[in-house]
Design a protein around this motif. Structure first.
Motif, mmCIF file in Angstrom:
data_model
loop_
_atom_site.group_PDB
_atom_site.id
_atom_site.type_symbol
_atom_site.label_atom_id
_atom_site.label_comp_id
_atom_site.label_asym_id
_atom_site.label_seq_id
_atom_site.Cartn_x
_atom_site.Cartn_y
_atom_site.Cartn_z
ATOM 1 N N CYS A 16 6.686 1.024 41.454
ATOM 2 C CA CYS A 16 7.744 1.763 40.949
ATOM 3 C C CYS A 16 7.873 3.107 41.421
ATOM 4 O O CYS A 16 7.458 3.139 42.529
ATOM 5 N N ASP A 17 8.829 3.943 41.228
ATOM 6 C CA ASP A 17 9.010 5.018 41.564
ATOM 7 C C ASP A 17 7.884 5.862 40.893
ATOM 8 O O ASP A 17 7.937 6.306 39.804
ATOM 9 N N ASP A 18 6.880 6.092 41.428
ATOM 10 C CA ASP A 18 5.951 6.907 41.056
ATOM 11 C C ASP A 18 5.891 8.412 41.210
ATOM 12 O O ASP A 18 4.799 9.078 41.506
ATOM 13 N N SER A 19 6.962 8.988 41.736
ATOM 14 C CA SER A 19 7.225 10.072 42.224
ATOM 15 C C SER A 19 6.646 11.254 41.163
ATOM 16 O O SER A 19 6.562 12.333 41.640
ATOM 17 N N LEU A 20 6.892 10.953 39.891
ATOM 18 C CA LEU A 20 6.081 11.782 38.879
ATOM 19 C C LEU A 20 4.756 12.181 39.214
ATOM 20 O O LEU A 20 4.279 13.275 38.989
ATOM 21 N N LEU A 21 3.972 11.397 39.805
ATOM 22 C CA LEU A 21 2.526 11.640 40.224
ATOM 23 C C LEU A 21 2.698 12.887 41.098
ATOM 24 O O LEU A 21 1.817 13.739 41.161
ATOM 25 N N ASP A 22 3.494 12.850 42.134
ATOM 26 C CA ASP A 22 3.638 14.059 42.981
ATOM 27 C C ASP A 22 4.019 15.303 42.362
ATOM 28 O O ASP A 22 3.706 16.145 42.580
ATOM 29 N N ARG A 23 5.282 14.997 41.309
ATOM 30 C CA ARG A 23 5.610 16.203 40.592
ATOM 31 C C ARG A 23 4.393 16.833 39.736
ATOM 32 O O ARG A 23 4.068 18.016 39.735
ATOM 33 N N ASN A 24 3.558 15.922 39.359
ATOM 34 C CA ASN A 24 2.427 16.388 38.464
ATOM 35 C C ASN A 24 1.381 17.190 39.295
ATOM 36 O O ASN A 24 0.625 18.155 38.769
ATOM 37 N N ASP A 25 1.295 16.461 40.604
ATOM 38 C CA ASP A 25 0.084 17.168 41.521
ATOM 39 C C ASP A 25 0.469 18.731 41.731
ATOM 40 O O ASP A 25 -0.008 19.597 41.693
ATOM 41 N N ALA A 26 2.032 18.882 41.931
ATOM 42 C CA ALA A 26 2.546 20.158 42.178
ATOM 43 C C ALA A 26 2.253 21.123 41.219
ATOM 44 O O ALA A 26 2.261 22.254 41.204
ATOM 45 N N LEU A 27 2.722 20.614 39.849
ATOM 46 C CA LEU A 27 2.591 21.371 38.836
ATOM 47 C C LEU A 27 1.201 21.858 38.366
ATOM 48 O O LEU A 27 0.940 22.959 38.014
#
Length: 198
Positions: free
Chosen positions: A145-156
């Motif tokens: 799936c689109d797991d880009s939220l993991l990248d956003r959470n890492d940045a956050l």
């Protein structure tokens, strides 16, 4: 980093929300440690770190978190957790025993657990997959799936200075690293923060 002249004669250099050093006027000497007011026995460094570490609860992008409601869910906390973190599992077991808390979990990969994290966020029911992993040890099925939220959470996590898991944030803006006792956690949750629980 930003620098501020302090009333006790040193310059405060903030390297991150939880890391402060001090330098003299000529920037020839640096001091990495605690500044204590000896009259009041107040740890000025710790007070400043707590101030710098506070967040604006309303600014958290809760849409990127896994939301698990226990009981009425009337109290809220946000947790930064890694899917492979054993301490996060203990914390989740504590939350499951609190009858009135909503837990927003920002999953990010600290321990090379990207595939495990992806399995959770790509599952049909991410909250259930998270709970099954944390409480029962049940591995999520691999999915795409689109797991880009993991990248956003890492940045956050980097922006907020989260350096370990679990890290808990309360609506008061206070943060707590690690896993407190169940009794303390329950008191903090009901008070909406650490200082309000006293």
């Amino acid at each position: 980093a930003y620098v501020t002249k302090k009333p006790f004669g040193l310059w405060e250099v903030v390297l991150s929300p939880n890391r402060i050093i001090y330098v003299d006027d000529q920037v020839r000497h640096a001091f990495a440690g605690r500044v204590i007011n000896l009259e009041t026995m107040t740890d000025l460094t710790q007070a400043r770190i707590e101030e710098l570490s506070r967040i604006d609860w309303a600014s958290l992008p809760l849409r990127d978190a896994i939301k698990v409601v226990h009981g009425s869910g009337k109290h809220e906390v946000a947790v930064f957790a890694d899917a492979a973190c054993i301490y996060c599992r203990r914390l989740e077991s504590y939350f499951s025993k609190i009858s009135d808390v909503t837990v927003y979990t920002f999953i990010f990969s600290m321990k090379n657990s990207r595939n495990l994290s992806r399995g959770i966020v790509c599952s049909r029911n991410a909250p259930q997959a998270w709970t099954d992993l944390m409480i029962k040890g049940k591995q999520p099925e691999a999915g795409e799936c689109d797991d880009s939220l993991l990248d956003r959470n890492d940045a956050l996590s980097k922006k907020l200075g989260v350096t370990g898991t679990p890290t808990i944030f309360f609506p008061s803006g206070e943060r707590l690293g690690g896993v407190p006792s169940f009794e303390d956690l329950q008191a903090f949750v009901k008070a909406g923060g650490i200082q309000g629980s006293a």
